[in-house]
Design a protein around this motif. Structure first.
Motif, short mmCIF file in Angstrom:
data_model
loop_
_atom_site.label_atom_id
_atom_site.label_comp_id
_atom_site.label_asym_id
_atom_site.label_seq_id
_atom_site.Cartn_x
_atom_site.Cartn_y
_atom_site.Cartn_z
N SER A 130 0.30 -1.05 0.31
CA SER A 130 -0.13 -0.10 0.08
C SER A 130 0.61 0.89 -0.54
O SER A 130 -0.02 2.05 -0.61
CB SER A 130 -1.15 0.09 1.40
OG SER A 130 -0.10 -0.44 1.98
N TYR A 177 1.21 4.12 -2.66
CA TYR A 177 1.22 5.69 -2.46
C TYR A 177 2.80 6.54 -2.67
O TYR A 177 2.00 7.87 -3.50
CB TYR A 177 0.45 5.53 -1.09
CG TYR A 177 0.38 7.29 -0.63
CD1 TYR A 177 -0.66 7.53 -0.63
CD2 TYR A 177 1.72 7.44 -0.13
CE1 TYR A 177 -0.63 8.96 -0.39
CE2 TYR A 177 1.48 9.35 0.24
CZ TYR A 177 -0.07 9.65 0.48
OH TYR A 177 -0.20 11.31 0.83
N TYR A 178 3.66 5.59 -2.80
CA TYR A 178 4.41 6.92 -2.73
C TYR A 178 5.74 6.96 -4.14
O TYR A 178 5.96 8.01 -4.63
CB TYR A 178 6.05 6.74 -1.29
CG TYR A 178 5.51 6.87 -0.01
CD1 TYR A 178 5.48 8.28 0.09
CD2 TYR A 178 6.06 6.13 0.77
CE1 TYR A 178 5.22 8.61 1.02
CE2 TYR A 178 5.48 6.42 2.05
CZ TYR A 178 5.12 7.60 2.32
OH TYR A 178 4.96 8.15 3.34
N LYS A 184 4.12 10.03 -5.84
CA LYS A 184 5.13 11.50 -6.03
C LYS A 184 6.65 10.75 -5.60
O LYS A 184 7.35 12.30 -6.04
CB LYS A 184 4.87 11.67 -4.35
CG LYS A 184 3.40 11.87 -3.99
CD LYS A 184 2.96 11.92 -2.83
CE LYS A 184 1.14 12.23 -2.09
NZ LYS A 184 0.84 12.19 -1.09
N ILE A 212 0.68 8.34 6.55
CA ILE A 212 -0.35 8.72 5.37
C ILE A 212 -1.64 9.45 5.98
O ILE A 212 -2.56 8.86 7.07
CB ILE A 212 -0.83 7.72 4.33
CG1 ILE A 212 0.08 7.43 3.92
CG2 ILE A 212 -1.93 8.26 3.59
CD1 ILE A 212 -0.51 6.14 2.94
N SER A 213 -1.35 10.84 5.37
CA SER A 213 -2.49 11.52 6.36
C SER A 213 -3.91 10.38 6.34
O SER A 213 -4.29 10.36 5.20
CB SER A 213 -3.03 13.13 5.63
OG SER A 213 -3.45 13.97 6.77
N GLY A 238 -7.38 12.44 5.37
CA GLY A 238 -7.11 12.34 4.64
C GLY A 238 -7.02 12.30 3.54
O GLY A 238 -7.79 12.47 2.23
N ASP A 239 -6.14 11.71 3.24
CA ASP A 239 -5.54 10.94 2.12
C ASP A 239 -5.93 10.12 1.71
O ASP A 239 -6.47 9.09 2.58
CB ASP A 239 -3.86 11.42 2.28
CG ASP A 239 -3.03 12.09 1.23
OD1 ASP A 239 -3.76 13.12 1.92
OD2 ASP A 239 -1.63 11.97 2.00
N ASN A 240 -6.03 9.68 -0.19
CA ASN A 240 -6.87 8.38 -0.14
C ASN A 240 -5.91 6.98 -0.43
O ASN A 240 -4.86 7.92 -0.16
CB ASN A 240 -7.17 8.78 -2.22
CG ASN A 240 -8.25 8.74 -2.53
OD1 ASN A 240 -9.38 9.26 -1.18
ND2 ASN A 240 -8.37 10.42 -3.12
N THR A 241 -6.14 5.79 0.38
CA THR A 241 -5.63 5.03 0.34
C THR A 241 -6.22 4.25 0.28
O THR A 241 -7.97 4.24 -0.44
CB THR A 241 -5.05 5.01 1.94
OG1 THR A 241 -6.66 4.69 2.83
CG2 THR A 241 -4.32 5.78 2.33
N TYR A 262 -3.74 -0.89 2.75
CA TYR A 262 -3.29 -0.09 4.21
C TYR A 262 -4.07 0.46 5.38
O TYR A 262 -3.36 0.17 6.17
CB TYR A 262 -3.32 1.52 3.32
CG TYR A 262 -2.54 2.90 4.91
CD1 TYR A 262 -1.00 2.91 4.69
CD2 TYR A 262 -3.04 3.36 4.74
CE1 TYR A 262 -1.08 3.62 5.71
CE2 TYR A 262 -3.50 4.54 5.86
CZ TYR A 262 -1.39 4.20 6.03
OH TYR A 262 -1.44 5.71 7.14
#
Length: 619
Positions: A27, A31-32, A35, A60-61, A63-66, A70
């Motif tokens: 996961s 995510y990374y 970026k 991961i915050s 509010g971020d999509n995961t 994750y």
């Protein structure tokens, strides 16, 4: 399943940990990778993120999509961390609780070294009625799972290496153990010298506030002698060490000791004195002796238990005045093997009537010997001692043809349960050989036996004072030989008690105790005259025994037992008493000489004292 709960818990944690790492890696990578372009930075971010997951810091915050992967990893990681942390905290708190309860307990036992016999002893003691508090001190590393398992059972565990620990560390552990108030210490290393080293380190540091029994596993007689020399030397510098009582043990001695206490063995001895109930009022020493049937023991198989078994038989199965217990030993090449074993144990030839029979290799070789034994006299007990239990089971079938009702004790070191293949008369059969059978309080600690031995020593000291021979020695000041002698006398008490019960079959135990108390008062009155007129005391004592034939018989039997026990320790007659040279002036088989010309040297009244310790209730 229940017994292996810890094992399956550990497996479950490992599987969940593995799944969590995979989920977290997958996961976080997804995510990374959007970026971060640099592959090294990407891998570093993913690994760092996984670590943060387990440290209650989501990378991961919220509010971020995961992904769902994750979310699962985010919850599993802290749960696993919490489980690990709480397990450590729980073990620590349990350890602190166990320290407090063990420290204030009057039944605190210390077990040194996490060995197989130490673990077996601990498990057996936990299952006994006595509410022992136990602490385990080990030089070797104890893994967390085992430590947690012990702490949950109330056993405080410590790791202490005397050779590599500083003084303050040792003092801290001793303080936590409250070692000066321990009840028993067990030194259970597999190596005799390690036990010697641990025992020495402790003895040089403690100042006991109570009697402490120290049980030291030691198979080497040489190491045993060094232990006794060391404690004797240290007692000269520290008076309080006289409260330490050392008992040496090994697996062989414990096994034989257990056999001698077996119900089958005791019933067999009892059956040999059953005819005493027919005596009636016509009691005399000769009549009592004639009504006791001579013991006859059959041993099939010669091995490391043989000599120890013979030594215990010499003491515990002395029931006749004129005849020694007969022991028939059968094995292949038995004559040569027994000659080698008896070379350093010549005294056994005087304490036992030993018959050695070589077993040939023919199919029916043992049949002939069993028929001869059957024709000679009745057997009392049969020990099947072969290490190969299959051979013993084969012999068992044959023995049941001739001696079906005779108790049989079979050695089994195969760890296979034989109960399902035993014959119908299995109540007369005992299986032994498992270490768990001997590492128990009854066999190891034998508290009631030691109490009797101490009672005998106290009576001995009182008689010694009355005789004008000084106060005598307190229990913990006695040499190891004298302590052992007192214990051997105490273990024979059950035989004497059975004889008294048979002779006085119409009396209750309370009436028997009253009789013995009355006779003891009469004996005490005689003792009061000993200092003033020794010759008159001698005449009155001999008359006293003549008028109490049962006491006379038991006194003679005690002297014979004492002689047999010293013969078994390889003592010989000598003008001087010397434990190093193993000589003693009272090793005389003729009772008339003991109460005649050797009266003032051998003190036959001391043999009588053992009778007055019978039927004593434990305080």
């Amino acid at each position: 399943m229940k017994e292996n709960r810890t094992y399956y818990k550990k497996k479950a944690y490992i599987i969940l940990l593995f799944i969590t790492i995979i989920l977290g890696f997958q996961s976080l990578y997804e995510y990374y990778k959007i970026k971060i372009d640099d592959p090294i930075q990407l891998l570093s971010a993913v690994l760092y993120g996984i670590i943060k997951l387990f440290l209650f810091a989501p990378p991961i915050s919220p509010g971020d999509n995961t992904t769902i992967f994750y979310e699962l990893a985010k919850w599993l990681a802290p749960i696993l961390t919490s489980t690990f942390v709480f397990t450590k905290i729980s073990t620590t708190l349990l350890h602190l609780k166990n320290i407090v309860f063990n420290k204030i307990s009057g039944n605190h036992i210390l077990v040194f070294e996490n060995s197989f016999i130490g673990e077996t002893l601990i498990n057996n003691l936990l299952n006994e009625k006595n509410s022992y508090k136990i602490s385990l001190i080990s030089k070797k590393f104890i893994d967390d799972n085992l430590k947690s398992k012990y702490e949950k059972k109330g056993i405080a565990t410590y790791q202490l290496d005397f050779e590599n620990s500083d003084i303050n560390e040792i003092k801290e552990v001793f303080s936590a153990l409250n070692i000066n108030n321990a009840k028993y210490m067990f030194f259970c290393s597999e190596n005799d010298l390690e036990n010697y080293a641990i025992y020495t380190n402790i003895i040089k540091r403690i100042k006991p506030k109570r009697h402490i029994g120290c049980y030291i596993k030691c198979e080497s007689k040489t190491v045993s002698s060094y232990i006794e020399d060391m404690i004797s030397l240290e007692r000269k510098n520290e008076e309080k060490l006289k409260r330490i009582d050392t008992i040496h043990f090994d697996q062989t001695d414990l096994t034989v000791r257990m056999l001698m206490s077996d119900k089958c063995v005791m019933q067999s001895i009892s059956s040999n004195i059953d005819k005493l109930s027919d005596i009636g009022e016509r009691i005399s020493v000769d009549i009592i002796d004639k009504h006791i049937r001579k013991m006859h023991i059959l041993i099939i198989g010669i091995n490391e238990l043989t000599i120890t078994l013979l030594k215990h038989i010499s003491n515990d199965m002395t029931i006749c005045l004129k005849d020694n217990t007969k022991v028939s030993i059968i094995d292949t090449d038995a004559a040569t093997r027994m000659r080698e074993l008896l070379y350093n144990n010549e005294g056994l030839k005087k304490s036992l009537d030993i018959e050695v029979m070589d077993l040939g290799f023919g199919k029916n070789a043992i049949n002939e010997y069993l028929r001869n034994i059957k024709n000679d006299d009745d057997l009392s007990i049969i020990f099947l001692m072969n290490e190969d239990v299959v051979r013993s089971l084969k012999n068992l079938k044959l023995l049941d043809r001739y001696f079906e009702s005779v108790p049989k004790l079979i050695r089994n070191i195969s760890n296979v349960d034989l109960s399902y293949i035993l014959p119908k008369n299995h109540e007369k059969i005992r299986i032994f050989g498992d270490v768990s059978q001997i590492m128990t309080g009854d066999v190891m600690i034998r508290e009631s036996l030691d109490n009797r031995a101490k009672q005998f020593n106290e009576s001995y000291n009182k008689a010694s004072m009355a005789a004008g021979m000084g106060e005598g020695q307190k229990w913990n000041e006695l040499s190891y030989v004298k302590k052992n002698s007192s214990r051997l006398s105490a273990s024979h008490d059950r035989i004497k008690e059975e004889i008294v019960r048979k002779v006085f079959f119409s009396k209750t135990e309370e009436e028997i105790v009253d009789y013995l108390n009355k006779k003891f008062e009469e004996f005490s009155d005689l003792q009061n005259n000993r200092k003033e007129n020794p010759e008159k005391f001698k005449q009155e004592f001999c008359k006293y025994l003549e008028e109490a034939p049962l006491l006379d018989f038991l006194s003679r039997l005690e002297h014979k037992r004492w002689c047999n026990s010293y013969y078994a320790m390889n003592f010989k007659y000598g003008e001087k008493k010397d434990e190093n040279l193993k000589t003693h002036p009272c090793l005389i088989d003729d009772w008339d000489i003991i109460k005649g010309e050797k009266f003032e040297i051998c003190h036959p009244e001391y043999d009588l004292l053992s009778v007055f310790t019978l039927f004593q209730k434990e305080e």
